[in-house]
Design a protein around this motif. Structure first.
Motif, PDB file in Angstrom:
ATOM      1  N   TYR A 101      47.047  42.088  48.296  1.00 29.74           N
ATOM      2  CA  TYR A 101      45.840  41.565  48.949  1.00 29.74           C
ATOM      3  C   TYR A 101      46.040  40.080  49.125  1.00 29.74           C
ATOM      4  CZ  TYR A 101      40.962  40.597  50.100  1.00 29.74           C
ATOM      5  OH  TYR A 101      39.817  40.181  50.736  1.00 29.74           O
ATOM      6  N   ILE A 103      48.901  42.603  41.208  1.00 33.45           N
ATOM      7  CA  ILE A 103      50.351  42.607  41.016  1.00 33.45           C
ATOM      8  C   ILE A 103      50.926  41.478  41.861  1.00 33.45           C
ATOM      9  CG2 ILE A 103      50.780  44.420  42.784  1.00 33.45           C
ATOM     10  CD1 ILE A 103      53.133  45.289  40.840  1.00 33.45           C
ATOM     11  N   ILE A 145      41.478  35.985  37.598  1.00 30.76           N
ATOM     12  CA  ILE A 145      40.448  34.990  37.282  1.00 30.76           C
ATOM     13  C   ILE A 145      40.301  34.110  38.517  1.00 30.76           C
ATOM     14  CG2 ILE A 145      41.011  35.075  34.818  1.00 30.76           C
ATOM     15  CD1 ILE A 145      42.379  32.318  35.145  1.00 30.76           C
ATOM     16  N   ARG A 184      44.420  37.423  50.185  1.00 30.14           N
ATOM     17  CA  ARG A 184      43.356  36.435  50.316  1.00 30.14           C
ATOM     18  C   ARG A 184      42.934  35.939  48.943  1.00 30.14           C
ATOM     19  NH1 ARG A 184      40.658  35.393  54.669  1.00 30.14           N
ATOM     20  NH2 ARG A 184      38.741  34.911  53.542  1.00 30.14           N
ATOM     21  N   LEU A 185      42.691  34.622  48.900  1.00 32.00           N
ATOM     22  CA  LEU A 185      42.122  34.042  47.688  1.00 32.00           C
ATOM     23  C   LEU A 185      40.681  34.536  47.594  1.00 32.00           C
ATOM     24  CD1 LEU A 185      42.495  31.971  45.378  1.00 32.00           C
ATOM     25  CD2 LEU A 185      41.583  30.245  46.959  1.00 32.00           C
ATOM     26  N   HIS A 239      48.521  41.156  36.241  1.00 31.02           N
ATOM     27  CA  HIS A 239      47.634  40.286  35.462  1.00 31.02           C
ATOM     28  C   HIS A 239      46.178  40.537  35.818  1.00 31.02           C
ATOM     29  CE1 HIS A 239      46.693  37.366  38.769  1.00 31.02           C
ATOM     30  NE2 HIS A 239      47.840  37.825  39.234  1.00 31.02           N
ATOM     31  N   GLY A 283      51.109  31.954  43.845  1.00 31.34           N
ATOM     32  CA  GLY A 283      50.967  31.711  45.283  1.00 31.34           C
ATOM     33  C   GLY A 283      51.916  32.549  46.126  1.00 31.34           C
ATOM     34  N   LEU A 284      52.314  31.947  47.240  1.00 29.90           N
ATOM     35  CA  LEU A 284      53.062  32.690  48.257  1.00 29.90           C
ATOM     36  C   LEU A 284      54.552  32.365  48.224  1.00 29.90           C
ATOM     37  CD1 LEU A 284      50.487  32.164  51.158  1.00 29.90           C
ATOM     38  CD2 LEU A 284      50.793  34.213  49.748  1.00 29.90           C
TER      39      LEU A 284
END
Ligand SMILES: Nc1nc2c(c(=O)[nH]1)N[C@@H](CN(C=O)c1ccc(C(=O)N[C@@H](CCC(=O)O)C(=O)O)cc1)CN2
Ligand SMILES: NCC(=O)N[C@@H]1O[C@H](COP(=O)([O-])[O-])[C@@H](O)[C@H]1O
Length: 234
Positions: A101, A120, A153, A103-104, A150, A130-131
């Motif tokens: 997914y 994941i 959060i 998107r933040l 993880h 990040g990316l």
């Protein structure tokens, strides 16, 4: 790891919603494990921010509700997330899995699902949040890379890590070759991590991962047997 009694919810399968933006091989791994009887989950919905994402067709082929929502239709990230998670909450998942997914997720949405949302990520967190993780690892001359599962959060890719899978970086690797080697291990990593949650053995308490109600001192490690093992003592 010693076996313990199943979670009180054992009478009903863990209801899992999946968020994804891409091809969906991790979703497929969950579907295949469920169908093989190796994973006691009910995948109650797949949700994407991209209407053309192949993951949606994988979901439909598996008989799973598939929903997409276009961020372009919303003025703000928080408004998009409110609409997306309203649709997610409607299927009443016990667990939300971010599987590619991209998107933040806004803090308010994350906080409403704290301890019930995992991701994941294709690196050995805390390395490379990040990316573009594979290219960054190669650029750094890393000799080892991998993937992490993880809890999510608000801070990006900073949540407590449940389990990791490690792969070697080979001298002639490019980002594509390395990402394929990592992806091949992600599927077992995700399935086994979700299985521990479904069995009530893994949970998140006060920002810390617990295994069988005891704090997990280090991420579990995916072995060559495709099972999760306690990390070797330091
Ligand atoms: N609040 C959180 N949201 C998300 C987390 C998280 O830990 N906390 N994990 C991610 C998944 N992810 C890496 O694993 C990730 C997803 C998206 C991005 C990102 O920068 N996205 C950009 C758009 C990028 C694009 O469209 O190509 C953005 O949202 O502006 C970084 C890492 C799931 N969300
Ligand atoms: N930052 C999040 C991220 O990069 N996640 C990564 O997206 C891919 C999705 O593959 P899939 O669509 O085949 O499951 C996976 O490699 C996953 O680790």
């Amino acid at each position: 790891m010693h076996a313990r009694g199943p979670h009180p919810r054992a009478a009903s399968a863990l209801r899992v919603a999946v968020l994804a933006s891409g091809r969906g091989s991790n979703l497929q791994a969950l579907v295949d494990a469920r169908d093989a009887g190796d994973l006691a989950i009910d995948i109650v919905g797949v949700f994407s921010d991209r209407a053309e994402a192949p993951v949606l067709e994988r979901a439909r082929r598996a008989g799973i509700r598939a929903t997409s929502l276009a961020p372009a239709g919303f003025a703000r990230r928080a408004a998009f997330d409110a609409a997306l998670f309203a649709a997610v909450d409607h299927v009443q998942p016990h667990l939300i899995v971010c599987a590619g997914y991209m998107r933040l997720i806004s803090s308010a949405a994350v906080r409403r699902h704290l301890g019930r949302m995992i991701n994941i990520h294709p690196s050995l967190l805390p390395q490379y949040p990040g990316l573009d993780t594979h290219a960054r690892a190669l650029a750094d001359g890393a000799t080892e890379h991998g993937a992490s599962v993880h809890f999510v959060i608000p801070a990006l890719d900073a949540g407590p890590v449940i389990a990791q899978a490690r792969v070697p970086v080979l001298p002639d690797d490019d980002a594509a070759a390395l990402s394929q080697r990592v992806l091949a291990r992600e599927h077992a990593l995700l399935v086994r991590s979700v299985a521990l949650i479904a069995d009530g053995r893994i949970d998140c308490d006060g920002g810390h991962v617990r295994l069988d109600r005891s704090p997990l001192s280090a991420p579990l490690q995916l072995g060559a047997d495709d099972r999760l093992h306690a990390a070797p003592a330091a």
